[in-house]
Design a protein around this motif. Structure first.
Motif, short mmCIF file in Angstrom:
data_model
loop_
_atom_site.label_atom_id
_atom_site.label_comp_id
_atom_site.label_asym_id
_atom_site.label_seq_id
_atom_site.Cartn_x
_atom_site.Cartn_y
_atom_site.Cartn_z
N GLN A 41 0.85 -1.18 0.00
CA GLN A 41 0.00 0.00 0.00
C GLN A 41 0.89 1.23 0.00
OE1 GLN A 41 -3.34 -0.20 -0.13
NE2 GLN A 41 -3.10 -2.43 -0.24
N THR A 42 0.53 2.22 -0.82
CA THR A 42 1.29 3.47 -0.86
C THR A 42 1.15 4.20 0.46
OG1 THR A 42 0.88 3.60 -3.22
CG2 THR A 42 1.58 5.62 -2.11
N GLN A 43 2.29 4.68 0.95
CA GLN A 43 2.27 5.36 2.24
C GLN A 43 1.57 6.70 2.10
OE1 GLN A 43 6.22 5.63 3.73
NE2 GLN A 43 6.51 3.44 3.86
N PRO A 44 0.79 7.11 3.11
CA PRO A 44 0.09 8.39 3.05
C PRO A 44 1.07 9.53 2.82
CG PRO A 44 -0.67 7.08 4.91
CD PRO A 44 0.51 6.38 4.37
N GLY A 45 0.64 10.46 1.98
CA GLY A 45 1.47 11.63 1.74
C GLY A 45 2.46 11.46 0.62
N GLY A 46 2.76 10.21 0.19
CA GLY A 46 3.64 9.99 -0.94
C GLY A 46 5.09 10.29 -0.62
N VAL A 47 5.90 10.25 -1.69
CA VAL A 47 7.33 10.40 -1.52
C VAL A 47 7.70 11.79 -1.00
CG1 VAL A 47 7.67 11.15 -3.91
CG2 VAL A 47 9.55 10.09 -2.67
N ASP A 48 6.93 12.84 -1.35
CA ASP A 48 7.32 14.18 -0.97
C ASP A 48 7.02 14.50 0.49
OD1 ASP A 48 8.54 16.60 -1.96
OD2 ASP A 48 6.59 17.56 -1.55
N ALA A 49 6.25 13.63 1.17
CA ALA A 49 5.94 13.89 2.57
C ALA A 49 7.12 13.53 3.47
CB ALA A 49 4.71 13.09 2.99
N GLN A 50 8.09 12.79 2.96
CA GLN A 50 9.20 12.35 3.78
C GLN A 50 10.34 13.35 3.71
OE1 GLN A 50 10.36 8.35 2.81
NE2 GLN A 50 8.31 7.86 2.07
N ARG A 51 11.03 13.51 4.84
CA ARG A 51 12.22 14.34 4.89
C ARG A 51 13.41 13.42 5.13
NH1 ARG A 51 11.41 19.81 5.72
NH2 ARG A 51 13.39 20.03 6.85
N ASN A 52 14.42 13.54 4.27
CA ASN A 52 15.60 12.70 4.35
C ASN A 52 16.85 13.56 4.32
OD1 ASN A 52 14.35 9.97 4.23
ND2 ASN A 52 13.67 10.69 2.23
N SER A 53 17.96 12.95 4.69
CA SER A 53 19.23 13.66 4.71
C SER A 53 19.90 13.56 3.34
CB SER A 53 20.15 13.06 5.78
OG SER A 53 21.41 13.70 5.78
N TYR A 54 20.34 14.70 2.81
CA TYR A 54 20.98 14.74 1.50
C TYR A 54 22.30 15.50 1.57
CZ TYR A 54 16.30 13.48 -0.11
OH TYR A 54 15.10 12.84 -0.29
N GLN A 55 23.23 15.11 0.70
CA GLN A 55 24.50 15.82 0.54
C GLN A 55 24.76 15.99 -0.94
OE1 GLN A 55 27.78 14.09 2.62
NE2 GLN A 55 26.75 14.07 4.60
N VAL A 56 24.59 17.20 -1.46
CA VAL A 56 24.78 17.51 -2.87
C VAL A 56 25.77 18.67 -2.95
CG1 VAL A 56 23.72 18.26 -5.02
CG2 VAL A 56 22.46 16.75 -3.46
N ALA A 57 26.88 18.45 -3.63
CA ALA A 57 27.93 19.47 -3.72
C ALA A 57 27.49 20.62 -4.60
CB ALA A 57 29.21 18.84 -4.28
N ARG A 92 22.97 20.51 1.94
CA ARG A 92 23.32 19.53 2.96
C ARG A 92 22.30 19.64 4.08
NH1 ARG A 92 28.46 17.27 2.55
NH2 ARG A 92 29.75 18.24 0.95
N GLY A 93 21.73 18.52 4.48
CA GLY A 93 20.75 18.55 5.55
C GLY A 93 19.51 17.75 5.20
N GLU A 94 18.45 17.93 6.00
CA GLU A 94 17.21 17.20 5.80
C GLU A 94 16.21 18.05 5.02
OE1 GLU A 94 15.56 15.63 9.33
OE2 GLU A 94 17.19 14.20 9.68
N TYR A 95 15.66 17.45 3.96
CA TYR A 95 14.70 18.14 3.11
C TYR A 95 13.67 17.13 2.61
CZ TYR A 95 18.30 21.81 2.71
OH TYR A 95 19.23 22.78 2.97
N SER A 96 12.49 17.65 2.26
CA SER A 96 11.59 16.87 1.42
C SER A 96 12.08 17.01 -0.01
CB SER A 96 10.16 17.38 1.55
OG SER A 96 10.04 18.68 0.96
N VAL A 97 11.51 16.24 -0.93
CA VAL A 97 11.97 16.31 -2.31
C VAL A 97 11.71 17.70 -2.89
CG1 VAL A 97 11.66 15.39 -4.63
CG2 VAL A 97 11.67 13.84 -2.68
N THR A 98 10.52 18.23 -2.66
CA THR A 98 10.20 19.56 -3.19
C THR A 98 11.09 20.64 -2.59
OG1 THR A 98 7.89 18.95 -3.56
CG2 THR A 98 8.38 21.28 -3.42
N GLU A 99 11.34 20.56 -1.28
CA GLU A 99 12.22 21.53 -0.64
C GLU A 99 13.64 21.43 -1.19
OE1 GLU A 99 10.02 21.62 3.75
OE2 GLU A 99 11.78 20.35 3.40
N GLY A 100 14.09 20.21 -1.44
CA GLY A 100 15.44 20.02 -1.97
C GLY A 100 15.60 20.62 -3.36
N PHE A 101 14.63 20.36 -4.23
CA PHE A 101 14.70 20.95 -5.56
C PHE A 101 14.67 22.48 -5.49
CE2 PHE A 101 13.19 16.82 -7.52
CZ PHE A 101 14.33 16.63 -8.28
N ALA A 102 13.83 23.01 -4.61
CA ALA A 102 13.74 24.48 -4.48
C ALA A 102 15.07 25.07 -4.05
CB ALA A 102 12.64 24.84 -3.49
#
Length: 822
Positions: A41-57, A92-102
């Motif tokens: 079952q798809t998790q509520p809120g979808g992929v963009d509801a999650q905040r994960n740690s990213y490191q992009v130079a 660098r840090g925790e973002y949702s997908v939309t926040e990261g792209f922004a």
């Protein structure tokens, strides 16, 4: 070392059931998709509801977006022109997908829009995000196989290195990537030309061979792959397909042992060619060109959506051409077509069908002839110098043909936020026919004995690679787990027609042809069935700047060979079963300043056909490599530097005792070297690349003591290259492009006895281009170019394999092209 075992036919004949097992594996994977999908079952809120740690130079916007998409497990789509010349601050840090792209797009004037649960489309502010030109696609649907335009000569990911799309800076082995953009800049018309600026790689007979591409990588003949699947080979290698470079998006060279992911391979590395694929928005390109030796060629590249919803995409690539050559009586005609279709079944599932057909016909035998060393490599011949246009065959007799066809698919399904299933499958058929008159030996100071030879070979192959990939985190550690099962089967036949020196000799001082060549009778037939089934596992773990790569693979390989002496009416068979376990361990540490040192250890194995003096099947050769390196990807621009040093050894090499002539597997070869490559998109319109290779190869053990200490054939001791390309961005010269390069190839030998040394050579290339659209908007999409390979027309012998086996390189090739995109 590799754990490998070889044995004769065993009871139970388990390999007879391998095709059925492979089919069961394939069907099971596909069936599990439906079973698991019904349970997840798809998790509520979808992929963009999650905040994960990213490191992009920080760096170029294109690299930042692709890296972030790979980490987030999503697809990002954009045309390269949108990101060209733009920078991103990274994150660098925790973002949702939309926040990261922004964050990555901050200050760029671009916006991004979500389409479905995992697709993000980039566009200029105020425009329709659905209207895209050719796409760069990364993330869940394509990060494992970087197949769309990279947007520059700098590639940041590889399809071959890990099978999971890991960024090159986190890959613990050297990987060289030639993108479509670099192919266009160099004016490359074949794969050999495409790889001319790659360190540690040589084209054994230059780029003039119509029949095949023969390469050496780190001292050994590499495995050749298309879209991650092994290409046909045949019994003796004459049924290899010739891949059209116009149908490719990129060419990748994976250095060192690759058996942990691909099974049987030589230890020097592998070459993976990536096909052009369907795109969401229209691709419309046609071109025509004319060049040296009356070369004429037209081609087209068309693609886009077939439905309003965009769930069916297509690509159709084709070429039609003909050409003479520098060699008298040698020419070719070629037809190529490659259709492909992508069905986006849903946000999480897609199927791509890939096919291609090519036909090559060549009068003159398909390649430059082998000539005596005296008169080519050496002077002092009574008949004078043999020029590069010399033809010692028989006009009207020598010919070559190759008909090849391939069809298959790539299937992907995202089960949930963690698991993804993939299946890559292809069936291929290659039929080649070669008929030539060739040099045998000098029978007087000016007269060359010749023989007629015909050797048709065909190959039918089936290859499937099933993969399950899990991307998940445990605490602060991020994991990419790859589980794979693959299967290969090749059925090949080689026929040899030979009857001694049945053709009249030729006087090299007059080159008068006798006209008495006839096709000899069939004397030998070789039939071979080869199978390989493998299970492999790879873990990539990222933790606090570290990337650990650990992989292991178990292979079963079988070959059934039958050799028939047609004239005597006798035959012999050899049934060979091999098994091997190979592994790889690597680690990378990525500093915040873009420096990433790495170290790795990897193994290879390759079955050896035939039997030893004791009558038992020969053992596989085993290879191992230690490699240390460092990559540098600065934040100031789009560039990637790689420096590597390696120590590579192959054992169980087949040799013959000098006194008894008995075959044994006591040989050993060692290759050590250093390689440097830098690819730089310095600023808008300015690209550069440099490379250097220092290679020390040595036959350390051999049954013939006089060979020990000699160098491996086709291994220059030094190589170097540099390329610079600039397109004027403003002023009255806007749209004018100038490119130039220099290549250095050091001395090398063509055979293990090291009797024939080819001297070093320095070559120059140049390209002049003009974007006609700079003159007027009504002419947008029209381009003109003029390219010259070996512009100084340096005539040199690339290799000599015997006293009557010397080959000239292809000489200067100038090509004028007009292209139109709309």
């Amino acid at each position: 070392m590799t754990h490998a075992f070889s044995r004769q036919r065993v009871a139970g004949a388990h390999f007879a059931r391998l095709p059925l097992r492979a089919a069961i594996i394939a069907v099971s994977l596909l069936t599990s998709v439906a079973q698991v999908q019904a349970q997840v079952q798809t998790q509520p809120g979808g992929v963009d509801a999650q905040r994960n740690s990213y490191q992009v130079a920080a760096g170029t916007l294109a690299n930042a977006l692709t890296d972030f998409a790979a980490q987030a497990g999503v697809t990002v789509q954009f045309k390269p022109s949108l990101t060209e010349g733009r920078q991103s601050p990274g994150l660098r840090g925790e973002y949702s997908v939309t926040e990261g792209f922004a964050r990555l797009l901050q200050g760029s004037g671009l916006s991004i829009e979500q389409h479905g649960s995992r697709v993000y489309v980039l566009s200029a502010a105020g425009t329709d995000a659905a209207l895209l030109a050719p796409l760069t696609i990364t993330g869940q649907h394509a990060v494992h196989l970087p197949s769309a335009a990279a947007g520059s000569i700098v590639a940041t990911t590889s399809a071959a290195g890990t099978k999971t799309g890991t960024p090159l800076i986190r890959t613990p082995q050297a990987v060289n990537v030639v993108t479509r953009e670099e192919l266009q800049q160099h004016g490359a018309n074949n794969v050999s030309q495409a790889l001319q600026y790659t360190p540690g790689l040589v084209s054994q007979y230059g780029n003039a061979d119509v029949r095949h591409d023969w390469f050496t990588v780190r001292g050994f003949t590499p495995g050749r792959y298309l879209d991650g699947l092994r290409l046909p080979f045949g019994v003796l290698g004459y049924a290899q397909p010739k891949i059209a470079s116009y149908g490719l998006e990129r060419v990748e060279v994976f250095k060192g042992p690759a058996s942990v992911l691909y099974g049987q391979n030589a230890p020097g590395g592998m070459i993976n060619m990536v096909s052009k694929r369907p795109s969401v928005a229209p691709v419309r390109e046609v071109y025509a060109e004319y060049g040296s030796y009356d070369a004429q060629q037209v081609g087209f590249d068309l693609g886009g959506a077939l439905t309003d919803s965009g769930n069916l995409l297509y690509r159709l690539v084709g070429q039609l051409g003909e050409s003479d050559s520098r060699v008298d009586y040698l020419n070719e005609e070629r037809q190529f077509i490659a259709p492909s279709l992508t069905w986006l079944i849903g946000d999480d599932t897609q199927l791509t069908l890939l096919a291609q057909y090519q036909n090559i016909d060549s009068d003159g035998g398909g390649a430059q002839p082998a000539l005596p060393a005296v008169g080519t490599l050496y002077g002092g011949s009574p008949y004078g110098k043999l020029d590069a246009d010399t033809f010692i065959g028989e006009p009207g007799f020598d010919r070559f043909s190759n008909e090849q066809m391939m069809a298959g698919w790539e299937f992907e399904h995202q089960l949930n936020e963690v698991w993804q299933l993939r299946q890559n499958l292809r069936a291929s058929r290659v039929d080649t026919y070669t008929q030539r008159v060739q040099a045998y030996s000098m029978i007087s100071p000016t007269v060359l004995a010749r023989y007629a030879w015909a050797f048709p070979e065909d190959s039918t192959t089936f290859t499937v690679d099933n993969q399950a990939i899990a991307r998940f985190a445990t605490g602060s550690a991020e994991h990419t787990l790859l589980i794979g099962a693959d299967y290969q089967h090749e059925d090949a036949t080689y026929d040899e027609h030979f009857q001694g020196t049945s053709v009249s000799p030729i006087d090299l001082s007059t080159l008068e042809y006798s006209g008495d060549a006839v096709k000899p009778p069939l004397t030998t037939r070789r039939e071979q069935d080869r199978y390989q089934a493998g299970l492999y596992l790879q873990e990539e773990l990222q933790l606090a700047g570290w990337t650990f790569n650990l992989g292991g693979r178990y292979d079963l390989a079988k070959a059934d060979s039958k050799t028939t002496d047609v004239l005597a009416g006798t035959s012999s068979t050899v049934d060979q079963d091999d098994e091997a376990f190979t592994g790889r361990f690597g680690l990378v540490y990525e500093f915040a300043n873009g420096i990433a040192p790495y170290a790795s250890y990897s193994q290879s194995f390759a079955p050896t056909a035939g039997v030893g003096a004791d009558g038992n099947a020969l053992k596989p050769t085993e290879g191992e490599q230690y490699e240390l390196g460092v990559r540098y990807q600065p934040a100031s621009g789009s560039s990637l530097w790689t420096l590597s040093v390696y120590d590579l050894t192959q054992q169980n090499v087949l040799t013959r005792d000098l006194l008894t002539n008995v075959r044994s597997q006591t040989g050993e070869v060692r290759v050590r070297g250093m390689e440097l490559e830098g690819k730089m998109a310095l600023r808008r319109g300015l690209d550069a690349s440099v490379s250097y290779a220092l290679t020390d190869s040595e036959i350390t053990r051999d049954g013939n003591p006089t060979v020990e200490g000699n160098e491996q054939p086709f291994v220059p001791n030094k190589q170097g290259s540099a390329w610079l390309n600039y397109v004027v961005q403003s002023s009255a010269l806007r749209g004018l492009g100038l490119g130039g390069g220099v290549r250095y190839i050091g001395k090398s030998y063509g055979e293990v006895a090291n009797n024939f040394e080819s001297p070093s050579v320095t070559l120059f290339d140049a390209v002049l281009s003009y974007d006609v659209g700079a003159l007027s908007q009504s002419l947008e999409g029209a381009q003109l170019s003029l390219s010259a390979n070996n512009i100084m027309n340096k005539e040199y012998v690339s290799y000599c394999i015997s006293s009557t086996g010397c080959f000239y390189d292809g000489g200067r090739v100038v090509t004028a092209q007009v292209k139109y995109n709309w």
